[in-house]
Design a protein around this motif. Structure first.
Motif, PDB file in Angstrom:
ATOM      1  N   VAL A  67       0.929  -1.284   0.307  1.00 27.11           N
ATOM      2  CA  VAL A  67      -0.089  -0.191   0.111  1.00 27.11           C
ATOM      3  C   VAL A  67       0.901   1.194  -0.240  1.00 27.11           C
ATOM      4  CG1 VAL A  67      -1.673   1.382   1.280  1.00 27.11           C
ATOM      5  CG2 VAL A  67      -1.825  -1.057   1.036  1.00 27.11           C
ATOM      6  N   ARG A  71       0.992   3.920  -2.759  1.00 22.77           N
ATOM      7  CA  ARG A  71       0.538   5.438  -2.485  1.00 22.77           C
ATOM      8  C   ARG A  71       1.556   6.254  -3.271  1.00 22.77           C
ATOM      9  NH1 ARG A  71      -0.294   5.076   3.068  1.00 22.77           N
ATOM     10  NH2 ARG A  71      -2.584   5.154   2.919  1.00 22.77           N
ATOM     11  N   LYS A  75       0.588   9.219  -5.979  1.00 24.16           N
ATOM     12  CA  LYS A  75       1.153  10.549  -5.563  1.00 24.16           C
ATOM     13  C   LYS A  75       1.900  11.190  -7.040  1.00 24.16           C
ATOM     14  CE  LYS A  75       0.951  10.716  -0.806  1.00 24.16           C
ATOM     15  NZ  LYS A  75       1.697  11.050   0.559  1.00 24.16           N
ATOM     16  N   GLU A  80      -3.676   9.888  -5.636  1.00 26.28           N
ATOM     17  CA  GLU A  80      -3.860   9.236  -4.439  1.00 26.28           C
ATOM     18  C   GLU A  80      -5.111   9.342  -3.767  1.00 26.28           C
ATOM     19  OE1 GLU A  80      -1.993  13.401  -3.279  1.00 26.28           O
ATOM     20  OE2 GLU A  80      -1.940  12.074  -4.904  1.00 26.28           O
ATOM     21  N   LEU A  83      -6.905   5.750  -3.638  1.00 26.91           N
ATOM     22  CA  LEU A  83      -6.582   4.671  -2.972  1.00 26.91           C
ATOM     23  C   LEU A  83      -6.774   5.253  -1.502  1.00 26.91           C
ATOM     24  CD1 LEU A  83      -4.746   2.074  -1.792  1.00 26.91           C
ATOM     25  CD2 LEU A  83      -2.852   3.922  -1.792  1.00 26.91           C
ATOM     26  N   GLU A  84      -6.684   6.515  -1.193  1.00 27.96           N
ATOM     27  CA  GLU A  84      -7.334   6.862   0.355  1.00 27.96           C
ATOM     28  C   GLU A  84      -8.897   6.657   0.359  1.00 27.96           C
ATOM     29  OE1 GLU A  84      -5.077   7.895   2.485  1.00 27.96           O
ATOM     30  OE2 GLU A  84      -3.457   7.686   0.997  1.00 27.96           O
TER      31      GLU A  84
END
Length: 164
Positions: A67, A71, A75, A80, A83-84
């Motif tokens: 992860v 991430r 970015k 991102e 994923l968040e």
């Protein structure tokens, strides 16, 4: 991790994240994208485990270091938030308190799903509206459709594709 975001290092970052791609034959440099101070998980991380990340997006998402690597890659791609959002949904599903469920649902919706949210994810109108309707009575499954769309988007568009 902040040093990883410096523009002069973005090309190097992409190279190091090549271990996530089936186009790469080497995973020898994957640790360069991870924190300077190795934690227990990183110390136990084998090259074979990191190589498995290239075989399965879900294996990558199931590993803390996977992860972190993904991430860092997102970015560099300025995406991102996907994923968040996915991670926020996974954490949300662990909520047991009804009072916390409602407040967490609204926070996630306002941060990621609502039109012009600060970290708005790219989902279609129908999914956004279905999720908005789910906010009337938030449940543990109210983000499932949106989370599934974002998972698919990350897997197909962000996660490095297999060689054909």
């Amino acid at each position: 991790m902040a040093a990883l975001l410096m523009p002069r290092r973005n090309k190097g970052m992409r190279t190091r994240l090549g271990c996530l791609s089936h186009k790469s034959d080497s995973c020898s440099d994957f640790t360069a994208i991870l924190p300077d101070k190795p934690n227990r998980a990183l110390k136990r991380l084998s090259t074979e485990e990191a190589t498995r990340w290239a075989d399965s997006f879900d294996v990558l998402l199931s590993h803390k270091c996977g992860v972190a690597a993904f991430r860092a890659f997102l970015k560099t791609e300025f995406s991102e938030e996907n994923l968040e959002f996915w991670l926020a949904c996974e954490e949300y599903k662990k909520t047991r308190s009804t009072a916390k469920l409602v407040s967490k649902a609204h926070r996630i919706f306002e941060e990621f799903v609502d039109v012009q949210a600060p970290r708005e994810v790219n989902i279609d109108f129908q999914t956004r509206e279905a999720t908005r309707k789910n906010m009337e009575e938030p449940s543990l499954t109210c983000f499932d459709q949106a989370q599934g769309k974002v998972h698919s988007l990350m897997e197909k568009d962000s996660y490095p594709r297999r060689k054909v």
